[in-house]
Design a protein around this motif. Structure first.
Motif, PDB file in Angstrom:
ATOM      1  N   ASP A  84      -2.753  77.760  -4.718  1.00 18.58           N
ATOM      2  CA  ASP A  84      -3.404  76.493  -4.390  1.00 18.58           C
ATOM      3  C   ASP A  84      -2.583  75.276  -4.816  1.00 18.58           C
ATOM      4  OD1 ASP A  84      -5.498  77.936  -3.344  1.00 18.58           O
ATOM      5  OD2 ASP A  84      -6.745  77.791  -5.148  1.00 18.58           O
ATOM      6  N   SER A 120      -4.662  82.624  -5.848  1.00 21.28           N
ATOM      7  CA  SER A 120      -6.077  82.699  -5.467  1.00 21.28           C
ATOM      8  C   SER A 120      -6.243  83.755  -4.376  1.00 21.28           C
ATOM      9  CB  SER A 120      -6.555  81.346  -4.932  1.00 21.28           C
ATOM     10  OG  SER A 120      -6.466  80.344  -5.910  1.00 21.28           O
ATOM     11  N   ARG A 152      -7.334  77.701   3.483  1.00 19.41           N
ATOM     12  CA  ARG A 152      -7.877  77.488   2.139  1.00 19.41           C
ATOM     13  C   ARG A 152      -8.581  76.133   2.025  1.00 19.41           C
ATOM     14  NH1 ARG A 152     -10.173  80.052  -1.963  1.00 19.41           N
ATOM     15  NH2 ARG A 152      -9.315  79.593  -4.024  1.00 19.41           N
ATOM     16  N   SER A 191     -10.241  81.212  -6.876  1.00 19.77           N
ATOM     17  CA  SER A 191      -9.133  80.570  -7.572  1.00 19.77           C
ATOM     18  C   SER A 191      -9.086  81.048  -9.019  1.00 19.77           C
ATOM     19  CB  SER A 191      -9.309  79.058  -7.530  1.00 19.77           C
ATOM     20  OG  SER A 191     -10.463  78.674  -8.240  1.00 19.77           O
TER      21      SER A 191
END
Length: 464
Positions: free
Chosen positions: A100, A271, A279, A411
């Motif tokens: 992320d 994640s 995402r 996450s």
């Protein structure tokens, strides 16, 4: 004359010299989770993503040495072509793992490239495959985190471009390249890895789905050529015409590339996706579904759906007409109106929600037409702000309900448990081109969970 203090050399030395034993146990375990997740998603794509079929057919048609397995076909082709075919599967469902912070899918091309090489040039111990995945992921993420300007501002689409170097690092490690050879391999990758951001603006394009075929193939090709003695550049990353100069106009932070190198591994920040879509859609999917559940909302009472988030996520909402009625599965996965409407209608988003029939579902499309996105100028286009978002529903009669989610599910701050990842793997396997029986799936899970004890990691891909 080479520069012994160059950043490129430091990164190559790190990949070549890091011992498996120096990698913490939790980091090794994360690599195995990435392998399980990546293979499951790729197997599902063999049955669900028809866009990958030309890549598989092309790889088979080329002939050559029977080195590496094309997933779910039983056919073996040269290693670079197996990486090409299997790389096309890796992102086709947009369900694979993500980093992320760097906005990457660093393992998408790395896993198919690494497995192809393990099978073709083994035996390679399972420990080495684990180390290769850890190090490849680290290189890709550090390159992205070092950037101080979004590459799409200059017309590039960075995920497959940057991940190509991580895949090259992993393959170079598995082929036991020395430091200089790996620098040469990075140089060869620099000469091939590119991707235009135009794919974001072409709703009928297949390239967004199959993009990781190219970096996976490039990684194997570059490493094999370097092993044969092809010389590259001294400084492929930081040189005056290297990666950062070419693509970022020199706007990067070199210290990010080497800070805590060998002590902190970016794969620990991976994640795992609960939903098979971009995402950036995930907090909105979760918030929308939760609002309907918590407030027992009838869909007919929803007047409008207002989303607020980072400017970067405008790409998931514009052009409005395209995103409200996406033409392809991959475009729907990159559509906030479609994914949020699906979550409102069904309470979640699954692989079943991107079939041709689902894309034409009038009840979902009607809801999608009521979804609107606003970029909050106070939110940054990088860092945590990119994945934060709020959903506000205006209901018939005037009331409004709103929910903001700061951290998406899956996450590191809200991690997926092993049981959830195994369930996801089993579900993906059920969707493969040839559905494996339960005992075969159990063997795959066991083999990956004990990968460090396996003498020949190529057995894994040969069994797929």
């Amino acid at each position: 004359m080479t520069d012994s203090n160059s950043l490129s050399r430091s990164l190559a030395s790190y990949v070549v010299s890091t011992r498996y034993e120096a990698i913490p146990q939790h980091t090794r375990d994360m690599a195995k989770r990435c392998l399980l997740d990546g293979l499951g998603v790729s197997l599902a794509a063999t049955g669900l993503a028809s866009v990958c079929r030309p890549f598989v057919e092309y790889a088979v048609e080329q002939g050559g040495h029977s080195q590496s397995t094309v997933f779910a076909t039983g056919v073996r082709v040269p290693a670079a072509m197996a990486a090409f075919a299997n790389g096309a599967l890796a992102h086709a469902l947009d369900f694979e793992d993500a980093h992320d912070k760097s906005l990457l899918h660093p393992n998408a091309p790395t896993i198919p490239a690494a497995l192809a090489v393990c099978e073709a040039f083994g035996p390679v111990e399972g420990k080495e495959l684990i180390a290769a995945v850890v190090l490849g992921c680290d290189i890709a993420c550090r390159l992205s985190l070092a950037l101080r300007v979004p590459l799409d501002e200059y017309g590039w689409y960075p995920p497959p471009m940057i991940a190509a170097f991580g895949a090259t690092a992993a393959v170079g490690r598995l082929l036991k390249l020395n430091e200089q050879q790996l620098i040469d391999a990075f140089s060869l990758t620099l000469g091939q890895a590119t991707c235009s951001a135009e794919l974001k603006f072409s709703p009928h394009s297949d390239i967004r789905a199959v993009r990781d075929a190219f970096p996976a193939q490039i990684a194997v090709t570059s490493a094999l050529l370097a092993r044969k003695g092809v010389r590259g550049f001294d400084r492929p990353f930081e040189g005056r015409a290297g990666f950062f100069a070419m693509y970022a106009r020199g706007a990067y932070a070199p210290e990010v590339l080497t800070q805590a190198l060998g002590e902190r591994f970016e794969i620990d920040e991976i994640s795992f996706k609960p939903y098979p879509s971009c995402r950036g859609t995930h907090v909105y999917i979760e918030a929308a579904a939760q609002l309907v559940r918590d407030h027992r909302i009838e869909l007919s009472d929803i007047v409008s759906v207002d989303l607020v988030g980072s400017r970067l996520n405008l790409m998931l909402a514009e052009p409005v007409a395209q995103k409200q009625r996406p033409a392809t599965a991959i475009d729907a996965k990159f559509s906030l109106p479609f994914t949020v409407a699906t979550a409102l209608r069904r309470g979640t988003v699954t692989l079943d929600d991107f079939t041709d029939r689902a894309l034409s579902d009038s009840s979902v499309l009607d809801l999608a037409s009521r979804v609107h996105y606003t970029a909050d100028p106070a939110r940054a286009s990088s860092g945590p702000d990119v994945l934060r978002g709020s959903v506000e529903l205006e209901l018939r009669g005037g009331p409004r309900v709103q929910l903001e989610i700061d951290v998406p599910s899956g996450s590191p701050g809200r991690p997926a448990c092993d049981a959830a990842l195994i369930d996801k793997f089993r579900d993906c396997c059920r969707r493969a081109r040839s559905e494996p029986n339960a005992s075969t799936v159990d063997r795959w899970i066991e083999r990956i969970s004990t990968l460090e004890s396996i003498a020949d990691a190529g057995e894994l891909s040969r069994s797929l």
